[in-house]
Write a protein that holds these residues in place. Structure first.
Motif, PDB file in Angstrom:
ATOM      1  N   VAL A   1     -40.399 -17.145  14.944  1.00  0.00           N
ATOM      2  CA  VAL A   1     -39.634 -15.907  14.730  1.00  0.00           C
ATOM      3  C   VAL A   1     -40.563 -14.692  14.658  1.00  0.00           C
ATOM      4  O   VAL A   1     -40.118 -13.577  14.377  1.00  0.00           O
ATOM      5  N   GLY A   2     -41.854 -14.901  14.902  1.00  0.00           N
ATOM      6  CA  GLY A   2     -42.782 -13.773  14.998  1.00  0.00           C
ATOM      7  C   GLY A   2     -43.365 -13.317  13.677  1.00  0.00           C
ATOM      8  O   GLY A   2     -43.871 -12.205  13.572  1.00  0.00           O
ATOM      9  N   TYR A   3     -43.297 -14.184  12.652  1.00  0.00           N
ATOM     10  CA  TYR A   3     -43.846 -13.811  11.344  1.00  0.00           C
ATOM     11  C   TYR A   3     -44.799 -14.888  10.833  1.00  0.00           C
ATOM     12  O   TYR A   3     -44.436 -15.661   9.935  1.00  0.00           O
ATOM     13  N   PRO A   4     -46.010 -14.967  11.389  1.00  0.00           N
ATOM     14  CA  PRO A   4     -46.964 -15.952  10.856  1.00  0.00           C
ATOM     15  C   PRO A   4     -47.270 -15.656   9.380  1.00  0.00           C
ATOM     16  O   PRO A   4     -47.159 -14.506   8.945  1.00  0.00           O
ATOM     17  N   PRO A   5     -47.615 -16.676   8.600  1.00  0.00           N
ATOM     18  CA  PRO A   5     -47.727 -16.513   7.146  1.00  0.00           C
ATOM     19  C   PRO A   5     -48.723 -15.437   6.709  1.00  0.00           C
ATOM     20  O   PRO A   5     -48.503 -14.781   5.690  1.00  0.00           O
ATOM     21  N   ALA A   6     -49.781 -15.236   7.475  1.00  0.00           N
ATOM     22  CA  ALA A   6     -50.774 -14.233   7.073  1.00  0.00           C
ATOM     23  C   ALA A   6     -50.220 -12.815   7.142  1.00  0.00           C
ATOM     24  O   ALA A   6     -50.817 -11.883   6.602  1.00  0.00           O
ATOM     25  N   ASN A   7     -49.070 -12.636   7.828  1.00  0.00           N
ATOM     26  CA  ASN A   7     -48.493 -11.288   7.963  1.00  0.00           C
ATOM     27  C   ASN A   7     -47.392 -10.990   6.940  1.00  0.00           C
ATOM     28  O   ASN A   7     -46.788  -9.926   6.973  1.00  0.00           O
ATOM     29  N   ILE A   8     -47.105 -11.945   6.055  1.00  0.00           N
ATOM     30  CA  ILE A   8     -45.986 -11.760   5.126  1.00  0.00           C
ATOM     31  C   ILE A   8     -46.407 -10.840   3.965  1.00  0.00           C
ATOM     32  O   ILE A   8     -47.503 -10.982   3.420  1.00  0.00           O
ATOM     33  N   THR A   9     -45.529  -9.910   3.609  1.00  0.00           N
ATOM     34  CA  THR A   9     -45.854  -8.901   2.586  1.00  0.00           C
ATOM     35  C   THR A   9     -45.799  -9.472   1.169  1.00  0.00           C
ATOM     36  O   THR A   9     -46.706  -9.252   0.366  1.00  0.00           O
ATOM     37  N   TYR A  10     -44.701 -10.174   0.852  1.00  0.00           N
ATOM     38  CA  TYR A  10     -44.488 -10.685  -0.513  1.00  0.00           C
ATOM     39  C   TYR A  10     -44.172 -12.179  -0.467  1.00  0.00           C
ATOM     40  O   TYR A  10     -43.468 -12.648   0.439  1.00  0.00           O
ATOM     41  N   LEU A  11     -44.655 -12.880  -1.485  1.00  0.00           N
ATOM     42  CA  LEU A  11     -44.296 -14.284  -1.692  1.00  0.00           C
ATOM     43  C   LEU A  11     -43.665 -14.401  -3.075  1.00  0.00           C
ATOM     44  O   LEU A  11     -44.219 -13.886  -4.055  1.00  0.00           O
ATOM     45  N   ALA A  12     -42.500 -15.056  -3.136  1.00  0.00           N
ATOM     46  CA  ALA A  12     -41.907 -15.371  -4.439  1.00  0.00           C
ATOM     47  C   ALA A  12     -41.427 -16.816  -4.404  1.00  0.00           C
ATOM     48  O   ALA A  12     -40.914 -17.285  -3.381  1.00  0.00           O
TER      49      ALA A  12
END
Ligand code: ZN
Length: 286
Positions: free
Chosen positions: A116-127
């Motif tokens: 979907v074009g969102y590799p984990p290194a590009n994610i802003t927030y993790l909860a």
């Protein structure tokens, strides 16, 4: 054909980065497969065998995309690095001390995110809804995300002594993530009321649920482990090993009121039958 494809892809990019026609921020929710927990014992959740329709549980993860960034909610039951993707379902047994859990794995989370074009290194927030193994498995991969966590859950995940069942070895990289400590009942992730983390303690000390305002689908709340089997909800049954069952009871009442106030529906994350019917990434809800 090529030109129309280009137009479609630039249109969808446009939709991703702007408000929708109703003037609300364009929020999307993607649902990923984080494994299927097999042969769950209803009795461990306060239910009789004949009271449940299946003993399978989904263990999904979710990505919320917003014009101001992205939020990953829970990260699956088995680290991608612990198994080999074959294209067919893989059987895996999770073991921790004397606890064993059979899990069916279909596709690594990283592949699902990349698709979907969102590799984990590009994610802003993790909860994380909470610290248990079936919610944290791939947390190590979100190295650039700001971790949104409550102090008591954090202390429980990285205890000062090694007593207890917490296993920092499952998520050592989280020690290094940037953090925001959530010290209010509700935390408005993007500041516009569309994505709100709400405290719901009891299952663990810092357990929480997630409200998402979806302009087309309607509002939803992702349950964490406020319930496991859907049959627990009308019967108000609890797992045998809650951190604090009275707190869980209060949290269920609080979230029931919140569902009404926010005109939201509850998605029980482990509800296998309900999860089966959901659109999965790369499709999404908005
Ligand atoms: Zn769980």
């Amino acid at each position: 054909m090529l030109i129309s494809g280009m137009i479609i892809s630039s249109l969808s990019l446009f939709a991703q980065n702007t408000s929708n026609t109703a003037g609300q921020p364009s929020v999307r929710l993607y649902v990923f497969d984080g494994g299927i927990l097999e042969n769950m014992d209803p009795k461990s959740f306060g239910l009789k065998n004949e009271e449940v329709s299946t003993t399978r549980m989904s263990a999904p993860c979710y990505l919320i995309t917003h014009p101001k960034g992205t939020l990953m909610w829970d990260t699956g039951s088995v680290p991608d690095t612990a198994w080999t993707y074959t294209g067919s379902p893989v059987q895996y047994t999770f073991m921790e001390d004397d606890y064993r859990q059979d899990i069916t794995l279909n596709k690594p989370l990283m592949l699902q995110l990349k698709a979907v074009g969102y590799p984990p290194a590009n994610i802003t927030y993790l909860a994380l809804s909470h610290k248990h193994f079936d919610h944290i498995a791939n947390a190590n991969d979100f190295v650039n995300a700001t971790w949104l966590v409550r102090q008591n859950e954090l202390d429980d995940m990285f205890p000062k002594d090694s007593a207890g069942v917490e296993k920092p070895s499952n998520y050592p990289h989280l020690r290094n993530n940037k953090r925001i400590i959530l010290d209010t009942d509700e935390f408005d992730v993007f500041g516009d009321g569309t994505v709100i983390i709400k405290s719901a303690p009891g299952h663990t000390v810092g357990h929480q649920v997630l409200f998402v305002r979806l302009s087309k689908h309607g509002n939803i709340i992702l349950s964490g482990d406020l319930y496991h089997f859907p049959e627990q909800r009308p019967l108000n049954r609890f797992p045998g090993r809650e951190f604090n069952q009275e707190q869980s009871r209060d949290s269920r009442l609080t979230i029931d009121l919140y569902l009404k106030k926010m005109n939201a529906e509850l998605w029980i994350q482990h509800d296998f039958a309900a999860n089966l019917k959901l659109r999965k990434a790369p499709e999404y809800y908005e």
